[in-house]
Design a protein around this motif. Structure first.
Motif, PDB file in Angstrom:
ATOM      1  N   GLU A  66       0.932  -0.987  -0.009  1.00 14.81           N
ATOM      2  CA  GLU A  66       0.061   0.066   0.052  1.00 14.81           C
ATOM      3  C   GLU A  66       0.786   1.218   0.025  1.00 14.81           C
ATOM      4  O   GLU A  66       1.894   1.307   0.659  1.00 14.81           O
ATOM      5  CB  GLU A  66      -0.939  -0.081   1.306  1.00 14.81           C
ATOM      6  N   ILE A  67       0.413   2.367  -0.765  1.00 12.49           N
ATOM      7  CA  ILE A  67       1.260   3.540  -0.668  1.00 12.49           C
ATOM      8  C   ILE A  67       0.740   4.519   0.136  1.00 12.49           C
ATOM      9  O   ILE A  67      -0.550   4.325   0.460  1.00 12.49           O
ATOM     10  CB  ILE A  67       0.844   4.423  -2.065  1.00 12.49           C
ATOM     11  N   SER A  68       1.391   5.241   1.072  1.00 10.28           N
ATOM     12  CA  SER A  68       1.004   5.917   2.182  1.00 10.28           C
ATOM     13  C   SER A  68       1.965   7.090   2.135  1.00 10.28           C
ATOM     14  O   SER A  68       2.985   7.283   1.310  1.00 10.28           O
ATOM     15  CB  SER A  68       1.539   5.180   3.505  1.00 10.28           C
ATOM     16  N   LEU A  69       1.514   8.265   2.705  1.00  7.94           N
ATOM     17  CA  LEU A  69       2.101   9.319   2.848  1.00  7.94           C
ATOM     18  C   LEU A  69       2.652   9.379   4.380  1.00  7.94           C
ATOM     19  O   LEU A  69       2.186   9.085   5.373  1.00  7.94           O
ATOM     20  CB  LEU A  69       1.134  10.634   2.697  1.00  7.94           C
ATOM     21  N   ARG A  70       3.807  10.402   4.340  1.00  7.29           N
ATOM     22  CA  ARG A  70       4.459  10.676   5.562  1.00  7.29           C
ATOM     23  C   ARG A  70       5.126  11.906   5.374  1.00  7.29           C
ATOM     24  O   ARG A  70       5.646  12.152   4.315  1.00  7.29           O
ATOM     25  CB  ARG A  70       5.369   9.437   6.116  1.00  7.29           C
ATOM     26  N   PRO A  71       5.529  12.411   6.689  1.00  7.46           N
ATOM     27  CA  PRO A  71       6.349  13.697   6.849  1.00  7.46           C
ATOM     28  C   PRO A  71       7.957  13.210   6.087  1.00  7.46           C
ATOM     29  O   PRO A  71       8.347  12.282   6.511  1.00  7.46           O
ATOM     30  CB  PRO A  71       6.452  14.183   8.073  1.00  7.46           C
ATOM     31  N   ALA A  72       8.323  14.037   5.313  1.00  2.00           N
ATOM     32  CA  ALA A  72       9.716  13.675   4.985  1.00  2.00           C
ATOM     33  C   ALA A  72      10.728  14.013   5.902  1.00  2.00           C
ATOM     34  O   ALA A  72      10.342  14.823   6.860  1.00  2.00           O
ATOM     35  CB  ALA A  72      10.148  14.764   3.602  1.00  2.00           C
ATOM     36  N   ASN A  73      11.922  13.318   6.216  1.00  2.00           N
ATOM     37  CA  ASN A  73      12.933  13.641   7.210  1.00  2.00           C
ATOM     38  C   ASN A  73      14.175  14.169   6.424  1.00  2.00           C
ATOM     39  O   ASN A  73      14.159  14.046   5.148  1.00  2.00           O
ATOM     40  CB  ASN A  73      12.916  12.506   8.082  1.00  2.00           C
ATOM     41  N   GLU A  74      14.995  14.469   7.273  1.00  2.00           N
ATOM     42  CA  GLU A  74      16.149  15.008   6.700  1.00  2.00           C
ATOM     43  C   GLU A  74      17.016  14.074   5.980  1.00  2.00           C
ATOM     44  O   GLU A  74      17.738  14.223   4.698  1.00  2.00           O
ATOM     45  CB  GLU A  74      17.112  15.660   7.569  1.00  2.00           C
ATOM     46  N   GLU A 102       5.953   3.314  -0.879  1.00  3.90           N
ATOM     47  CA  GLU A 102       5.487   2.125  -0.740  1.00  3.90           C
ATOM     48  C   GLU A 102       6.419   1.228  -0.052  1.00  3.90           C
ATOM     49  O   GLU A 102       7.570   1.117  -0.583  1.00  3.90           O
ATOM     50  CB  GLU A 102       5.171   1.906  -2.213  1.00  3.90           C
ATOM     51  N   GLY A 103       6.086   0.584   1.184  1.00  2.00           N
ATOM     52  CA  GLY A 103       7.198   0.030   1.857  1.00  2.00           C
ATOM     53  C   GLY A 103       8.345   1.300   2.336  1.00  2.00           C
ATOM     54  O   GLY A 103       8.028   1.979   2.954  1.00  2.00           O
ATOM     55  N   ASP A 104       9.452   0.812   2.237  1.00  2.00           N
ATOM     56  CA  ASP A 104      10.483   1.758   2.206  1.00  2.00           C
ATOM     57  C   ASP A 104      11.043   2.497   1.399  1.00  2.00           C
ATOM     58  O   ASP A 104      11.979   3.441   1.000  1.00  2.00           O
ATOM     59  CB  ASP A 104      11.798   1.217   3.178  1.00  2.00           C
ATOM     60  N   VAL A 105      10.309   2.434   0.011  1.00  2.00           N
ATOM     61  CA  VAL A 105      10.662   3.273  -1.277  1.00  2.00           C
ATOM     62  C   VAL A 105       9.795   4.399  -1.675  1.00  2.00           C
ATOM     63  O   VAL A 105       8.775   4.584  -1.522  1.00  2.00           O
ATOM     64  CB  VAL A 105      10.167   2.386  -2.580  1.00  2.00           C
ATOM     65  N   VAL A 106      10.540   5.579  -1.684  1.00  2.00           N
ATOM     66  CA  VAL A 106      10.127   6.858  -1.604  1.00  2.00           C
ATOM     67  C   VAL A 106       9.711   7.112  -3.157  1.00  2.00           C
ATOM     68  O   VAL A 106      10.848   7.060  -4.129  1.00  2.00           O
ATOM     69  CB  VAL A 106      10.976   8.058  -1.101  1.00  2.00           C
ATOM     70  N   MET A 107       8.469   7.280  -3.691  1.00  2.00           N
ATOM     71  CA  MET A 107       8.101   7.426  -5.046  1.00  2.00           C
ATOM     72  C   MET A 107       7.811   9.025  -5.243  1.00  2.00           C
ATOM     73  O   MET A 107       7.789   9.063  -6.817  1.00  2.00           O
ATOM     74  CB  MET A 107       6.741   6.569  -5.377  1.00  2.00           C
ATOM     75  N   GLY A 108       7.531   9.771  -4.500  1.00  2.00           N
ATOM     76  CA  GLY A 108       7.248  11.012  -4.742  1.00  2.00           C
ATOM     77  C   GLY A 108       7.114  11.954  -3.905  1.00  2.00           C
ATOM     78  O   GLY A 108       7.247  11.445  -2.663  1.00  2.00           O
ATOM     79  N   PHE A 109       7.155  13.280  -3.951  1.00  2.00           N
ATOM     80  CA  PHE A 109       7.047  14.203  -2.825  1.00  2.00           C
ATOM     81  C   PHE A 109       6.294  15.404  -3.263  1.00  2.00           C
ATOM     82  O   PHE A 109       6.219  15.903  -4.362  1.00  2.00           O
ATOM     83  CB  PHE A 109       8.458  14.484  -2.331  1.00  2.00           C
ATOM     84  N   ALA A 110       5.901  16.104  -2.085  1.00  2.00           N
ATOM     85  CA  ALA A 110       5.230  17.501  -2.377  1.00  2.00           C
ATOM     86  C   ALA A 110       5.818  18.411  -1.382  1.00  2.00           C
ATOM     87  O   ALA A 110       5.984  18.015  -0.109  1.00  2.00           O
ATOM     88  CB  ALA A 110       3.715  17.586  -2.371  1.00  2.00           C
ATOM     89  N   SER A 111       5.999  19.757  -1.513  1.00  2.00           N
ATOM     90  CA  SER A 111       6.287  20.607  -0.489  1.00  2.00           C
ATOM     91  C   SER A 111       5.313  21.922  -0.453  1.00  2.00           C
ATOM     92  O   SER A 111       4.867  22.164  -1.520  1.00  2.00           O
ATOM     93  CB  SER A 111       7.917  20.939  -0.478  1.00  2.00           C
ATOM     94  N   PHE A 112       5.190  22.346   0.521  1.00  2.00           N
ATOM     95  CA  PHE A 112       4.196  23.362   0.639  1.00  2.00           C
ATOM     96  C   PHE A 112       4.431  24.345   1.965  1.00  2.00           C
ATOM     97  O   PHE A 112       5.154  23.926   2.894  1.00  2.00           O
ATOM     98  CB  PHE A 112       2.681  22.758   0.758  1.00  2.00           C
TER      99      PHE A 112
END
Length: 173
Positions: A5-13, A69-79
């Motif tokens: 499953e694809i999930s969203l989380r805050p990005a970290n450094e 998805e799992g531990d793979v970052v597939m995309g991002f947004a910043s706002f």
């Protein structure tokens, strides 16, 4: 193979370099339809290899969210408050609703804060995507890249239902 499953989380450094790689890959995959090769190269900060230092600095003032998805970052947004500043999905993961999910998350965050209108600056490639998500084109404007190259973009906005309006619309008071 079972799809995760694809999930969203805050990005970290520690994500900064991966986000830089996604930014570069997404721009490299664009055809020279709306922008020249020189403009596309400037848009990715004249880089072929990731350098997360600018993203790392921006993380101090902007909210960054990643789709994983799992531990793979597939995309991002910043706002920042009411403005969607960046949205990138790695080309091999495009077409899976990741961009839509990240934009919807941004709009929900803004709405939860009582903001009733959000804005973004869309590349000419992304204008149709944002129109499908309910944004309205305001005007074409010049966008100044870090290298000094100027490219045309479209300022866009979307009116949101605030959390308060949603409660009344749903009949809950």
């Amino acid at each position: 193979m079972i799809a995760k499953e694809i999930s969203l989380r805050p990005a970290n450094e520690t994500d900064a370099w991966v986000l830089s790689a996604i930014h570069i890959a997404a721009i490299k995959a664009l055809p020279e339809t709306f922008y020249t090769q020189k403009e596309l190269l400037a848009w990715r900060n004249n880089r072929n290899q990731p350098d997360g230092s600018n993203i790392f600095k921006n993380m101090k003032v902007e909210s960054f969210w990643v789709a994983v998805e799992g531990d793979v970052v597939m995309g991002f947004a910043s706002f920042f408050v009411d403005e969607l500043i960046a949205l990138y999905v790695h080309p091999k993961y495009q077409g899976r609703g990741i961009g839509r999910a990240l934009v919807e998350h941004f709009c929900n965050e803004a709405s939860d804060r009582g903001i009733d209108k959000v804005i973004t600056t869309a590349s000419l490639y992304a204008e149709g995507f944002y129109l499908r998500l309910g944004f309205t084109a305001i005007q074409k404007v010049p966008h100044y890249l870090r290298s000094g190259v100027v490219v045309p973009v479209t300022k866009m906005s979307k009116t949101l239902a605030t959390a308060q309006e949603t409660v009344y619309k749903d009949g809950i008071q």
